[in-house]
Scaffold this motif. Structure first.
Motif, PDB file in Angstrom:
ATOM      1  N   ALA A   1       0.842  -1.208   0.000  1.00  0.00           N
ATOM      2  CA  ALA A   1       0.000   0.000   0.000  1.00  0.00           C
ATOM      3  C   ALA A   1       0.877   1.258   0.000  1.00  0.00           C
ATOM      4  O   ALA A   1       0.601   2.224  -0.720  1.00  0.00           O
ATOM      5  CB  ALA A   1      -0.942  -0.006   1.199  1.00  0.00           C
TER       6      ALA A   1
ATOM      7  N   VAL B   1       2.150   1.837  -3.479  1.00  0.00           N
ATOM      8  CA  VAL B   1       1.147   2.330  -4.428  1.00  0.00           C
ATOM      9  C   VAL B   1       0.783   3.782  -4.122  1.00  0.00           C
ATOM     10  O   VAL B   1       0.583   4.588  -5.034  1.00  0.00           O
ATOM     11  CB  VAL B   1      -0.107   1.435  -4.426  1.00  0.00           C
ATOM     12  CG1 VAL B   1      -1.116   1.943  -5.432  1.00  0.00           C
ATOM     13  CG2 VAL B   1       0.251   0.004  -4.752  1.00  0.00           C
ATOM     14  N   VAL B   2       0.722   4.144  -2.834  1.00  0.00           N
ATOM     15  CA  VAL B   2       0.430   5.547  -2.489  1.00  0.00           C
ATOM     16  C   VAL B   2       1.558   6.442  -3.006  1.00  0.00           C
ATOM     17  O   VAL B   2       1.312   7.540  -3.525  1.00  0.00           O
ATOM     18  CB  VAL B   2       0.222   5.737  -0.965  1.00  0.00           C
ATOM     19  CG1 VAL B   2       0.241   7.213  -0.592  1.00  0.00           C
ATOM     20  CG2 VAL B   2      -1.098   5.130  -0.525  1.00  0.00           C
TER      21      VAL B   2
ATOM     22  N   ASP C   1       3.387   5.846  -5.696  1.00  0.00           N
ATOM     23  CA  ASP C   1       3.142   5.967  -7.143  1.00  0.00           C
ATOM     24  C   ASP C   1       2.000   6.943  -7.413  1.00  0.00           C
ATOM     25  O   ASP C   1       2.044   7.722  -8.366  1.00  0.00           O
ATOM     26  CB  ASP C   1       2.762   4.601  -7.753  1.00  0.00           C
ATOM     27  CG  ASP C   1       3.930   3.628  -7.747  1.00  0.00           C
ATOM     28  OD1 ASP C   1       5.067   4.047  -7.478  1.00  0.00           O
ATOM     29  OD2 ASP C   1       3.686   2.425  -7.991  1.00  0.00           O
TER      30      ASP C   1
END
Lengths: 85, 85
Positions: free
Chosen positions: A60, A63-64, A66
């Motif tokens: 997570a 992805v945050v 990105d």
């Protein structure tokens, strides 16, 4: 018109089964799940000693990160577009 | 010039401590961690029976969904910008 989610998908992420409900298409939900699965496997390969909790949390985090980078690029593009108007 | 990550931050996500290393500023890493923490708490409030593993995985699912939506908007904007050139 309604807040009720319409679609339900059964997906597999890192060997575990999840039921996801939402207004998106089942295909979209499966795509999201496959991206999470892939990222978890990537991060796990680089850090084989991570337990599942930490692996999922770090996925997570990844992805945050990105997301924020893409948001910066998005805002830059928005500015460029406004300048052209 | 180097692949070596330069910065290291100690962050807390959902009560657990993580060491994050990367080329980003410590502030950026702490921001990312606080977003993940907030999302985990949001999802946990809506689904109080989720165990920590599933909560973390569903947080990652949530963030990948947001990422894909932003990517769609980004690509739309890119197209608009190209049309103006």
């Amino acid at each position: 018109m309604s807040d009720q989610p319409k679609n339900k998908a059964t997906v597999y992420i890192y060997g575990q089964q999840y039921s996801i409900v939402g207004n998106e298409s089942v295909n979209h939900m499966k795509l999201v799940a496959s991206i999470v699965d892939e990222k978890m496997r990537e991060i796990s390969q680089k850090n084989p000693s991570l337990d599942l909790n930490k692996l999922a949390v770090l996925t997570a985090v990844n992805v945050v990160h990105d997301y924020l980078k893409l948001k910066e690029k998005f805002e830059e593009l928005e500015k460029q577009l406004q300048e052209k108007d």
